[in-house]
Motif scaffolding. Structure first.
Motif, PDB file in Angstrom:
ATOM      1  N   GLY A   1       4.530   9.381  -8.229  1.00 52.72           N
ATOM      2  CA  GLY A   1       4.907   9.387  -9.734  1.00 52.72           C
ATOM      3  C   GLY A   1       6.556   9.596  -9.041  1.00 52.72           C
ATOM      4  N   ASP A   2       6.904   9.015  -7.816  1.00 52.92           N
ATOM      5  CA  ASP A   2       8.183   8.026  -7.449  1.00 52.92           C
ATOM      6  C   ASP A   2       8.652   7.252  -8.263  1.00 52.92           C
ATOM      7  OD1 ASP A   2      10.631   8.982  -5.227  1.00 52.92           O
ATOM      8  OD2 ASP A   2      10.138   7.173  -4.822  1.00 52.92           O
ATOM      9  N   GLU A   3       9.817   7.473  -8.758  1.00 49.82           N
ATOM     10  CA  GLU A   3      10.102   6.388  -9.331  1.00 49.82           C
ATOM     11  C   GLU A   3      10.753   4.864  -8.778  1.00 49.82           C
ATOM     12  OE1 GLU A   3      13.268   9.070  -9.907  1.00 49.82           O
ATOM     13  OE2 GLU A   3      11.809   9.326 -10.126  1.00 49.82           O
ATOM     14  N   PHE A   4      11.334   5.359  -7.673  1.00 47.01           N
ATOM     15  CA  PHE A   4      11.349   4.221  -7.045  1.00 47.01           C
ATOM     16  C   PHE A   4      10.051   3.549  -5.949  1.00 47.01           C
ATOM     17  CE2 PHE A   4      13.533   2.446  -2.710  1.00 47.01           C
ATOM     18  CZ  PHE A   4      14.519   1.360  -3.606  1.00 47.01           C
TER      19      PHE A   4
ATOM     20  N   LEU B   1       0.693  -1.353  -0.265  1.00 41.73           N
ATOM     21  CA  LEU B   1       0.148  -0.143   0.391  1.00 41.73           C
ATOM     22  C   LEU B   1       0.828   1.404  -0.509  1.00 41.73           C
ATOM     23  CD1 LEU B   1      -3.364  -1.366   1.912  1.00 41.73           C
ATOM     24  CD2 LEU B   1      -3.122  -0.830  -0.195  1.00 41.73           C
ATOM     25  N   GLU B   2       1.951   1.231   1.286  1.00 37.43           N
ATOM     26  CA  GLU B   2       2.814   1.926   0.478  1.00 37.43           C
ATOM     27  C   GLU B   2       3.433   2.433  -0.625  1.00 37.43           C
ATOM     28  OE1 GLU B   2       3.664   4.715   3.688  1.00 37.43           O
ATOM     29  OE2 GLU B   2       1.774   3.922   4.749  1.00 37.43           O
ATOM     30  N   TYR B   3       3.718   1.544  -1.435  1.00 39.87           N
ATOM     31  CA  TYR B   3       4.808   1.970  -2.276  1.00 39.87           C
ATOM     32  C   TYR B   3       3.628   2.887  -3.878  1.00 39.87           C
ATOM     33  CZ  TYR B   3       8.483  -1.764  -1.008  1.00 39.87           C
ATOM     34  OH  TYR B   3       9.563  -1.759  -0.325  1.00 39.87           O
ATOM     35  N   GLU B   4       2.230   2.088  -3.391  1.00 34.39           N
ATOM     36  CA  GLU B   4       1.462   2.445  -4.105  1.00 34.39           C
ATOM     37  C   GLU B   4       1.134   3.896  -4.035  1.00 34.39           C
ATOM     38  OE1 GLU B   4      -3.108   0.235  -5.882  1.00 34.39           O
ATOM     39  OE2 GLU B   4      -2.488   1.030  -3.665  1.00 34.39           O
ATOM     40  N   LEU B   5       0.846   3.874  -3.122  1.00 31.64           N
ATOM     41  CA  LEU B   5       0.536   5.221  -3.119  1.00 31.64           C
ATOM     42  C   LEU B   5       2.309   6.268  -3.586  1.00 31.64           C
ATOM     43  CD1 LEU B   5      -0.456   7.709  -1.556  1.00 31.64           C
ATOM     44  CD2 LEU B   5       0.554   7.622   0.328  1.00 31.64           C
TER      45      LEU B   5
ATOM     46  N   LEU C   1       6.429  -1.583  -6.480  1.00 32.32           N
ATOM     47  CA  LEU C   1       5.435  -1.324  -6.762  1.00 32.32           C
ATOM     48  C   LEU C   1       5.341  -2.623  -8.290  1.00 32.32           C
ATOM     49  CD1 LEU C   1       2.350  -1.580  -6.141  1.00 32.32           C
ATOM     50  CD2 LEU C   1       2.714   0.673  -7.870  1.00 32.32           C
ATOM     51  N   GLY C   2       5.694  -2.258  -9.084  1.00 29.46           N
ATOM     52  CA  GLY C   2       5.983  -3.623  -9.617  1.00 29.46           C
ATOM     53  C   GLY C   2       6.776  -4.387  -9.396  1.00 29.46           C
ATOM     54  N   ASP C   3       7.838  -5.318  -8.518  1.00 24.97           N
ATOM     55  CA  ASP C   3       8.287  -5.784  -8.208  1.00 24.97           C
ATOM     56  C   ASP C   3       7.419  -6.760  -7.146  1.00 24.97           C
ATOM     57  OD1 ASP C   3      11.141  -5.195  -9.107  1.00 24.97           O
ATOM     58  OD2 ASP C   3      11.533  -4.348  -7.035  1.00 24.97           O
TER      59      ASP C   3
ATOM     60  N   TYR D   1       7.033  -0.580 -14.033  1.00 25.11           N
ATOM     61  CA  TYR D   1       8.177  -0.570 -14.777  1.00 25.11           C
ATOM     62  C   TYR D   1       8.616   0.612 -15.748  1.00 25.11           C
ATOM     63  CZ  TYR D   1       9.461  -4.768 -12.359  1.00 25.11           C
ATOM     64  OH  TYR D   1      10.038  -6.441 -10.898  1.00 25.11           O
ATOM     65  N   LEU D   2       7.365   0.309 -16.813  1.00 22.14           N
ATOM     66  CA  LEU D   2       7.690   1.489 -17.611  1.00 22.14           C
ATOM     67  C   LEU D   2       7.790   2.339 -17.607  1.00 22.14           C
ATOM     68  CD1 LEU D   2       5.548  -0.266 -20.590  1.00 22.14           C
ATOM     69  CD2 LEU D   2       7.905   0.496 -21.137  1.00 22.14           C
ATOM     70  N   LYS D   3       6.403   3.457 -16.354  1.00 22.59           N
ATOM     71  CA  LYS D   3       6.469   4.529 -15.776  1.00 22.59           C
ATOM     72  C   LYS D   3       8.020   4.759 -15.185  1.00 22.59           C
ATOM     73  CE  LYS D   3       1.314   4.205 -14.543  1.00 22.59           C
ATOM     74  NZ  LYS D   3       0.941   5.064 -15.707  1.00 22.59           N
ATOM     75  N   ALA D   4       8.908   3.938 -14.292  1.00 23.44           N
ATOM     76  CA  ALA D   4      10.234   4.448 -13.920  1.00 23.44           C
ATOM     77  C   ALA D   4      10.467   4.602 -14.832  1.00 23.44           C
ATOM     78  CB  ALA D   4      10.098   3.065 -12.730  1.00 23.44           C
ATOM     79  N   ASN D   5      11.238   3.417 -16.023  1.00 22.09           N
ATOM     80  CA  ASN D   5      11.697   3.665 -16.993  1.00 22.09           C
ATOM     81  C   ASN D   5      11.641   4.769 -17.559  1.00 22.09           C
ATOM     82  OD1 ASN D   5      12.350   0.334 -17.084  1.00 22.09           O
ATOM     83  ND2 ASN D   5      11.549   0.142 -18.697  1.00 22.09           N
ATOM     84  N   GLU D   6      10.208   5.083 -17.860  1.00 22.63           N
ATOM     85  CA  GLU D   6       9.594   6.691 -18.833  1.00 22.63           C
ATOM     86  C   GLU D   6      11.320   7.810 -17.393  1.00 22.63           C
ATOM     87  OE1 GLU D   6       5.981   7.440 -18.708  1.00 22.63           O
ATOM     88  OE2 GLU D   6       5.408   5.566 -20.239  1.00 22.63           O
ATOM     89  N   LYS D   7      10.923   7.680 -16.456  1.00 20.77           N
ATOM     90  CA  LYS D   7      12.280   7.954 -16.391  1.00 20.77           C
ATOM     91  C   LYS D   7      13.733   8.690 -15.760  1.00 20.77           C
ATOM     92  CE  LYS D   7       8.188   9.473 -13.078  1.00 20.77           C
ATOM     93  NZ  LYS D   7       7.272   9.606 -11.612  1.00 20.77           N
TER      94      LYS D   7
END
Length: 82
Positions: free
Chosen positions: A28-31, A19-23, A36-38, A57-63
């Protein structure tokens, strides 16, 4: 989220960590997006879902987050998606 997930200074709780990772990810935090992807990839705190892992993962890739670029490649390489 990391502390809850791994039980650092608090009891281990995958659900609370998720839940914390999701928030964090939705803010917009890439970490957070990577972690969350993990969770989706491994099925920790939520049912295993390679498609949702790929999306985060794609959302973080974009950053430019290199760690998730590796895992995105892994999903394709081993036929998890694609």
């Amino acid at each position: 989220g990391y502390c809850h997930y791994y039980g650092l200074g608090t009891p281990e709780d995958f659900g609370k960590g998720f839940l914390e990772y999701e928030l964090s990810a939705k803010e917009g935090d890439e970490f957070g997006q990577s972690l969350l992807g993990d969770c989706y990839f491994c099925g920790d705190g939520e049912r295993e879902d390679a498609g949702k892992a790929y999306i985060w993962y794609l959302k973080a890739n974009e950053k430019g987050f290199c760690r998730t670029m590796y895992f995105t490649g892994h999903l394709f390489r081993y036929g998890e998606i694609g």
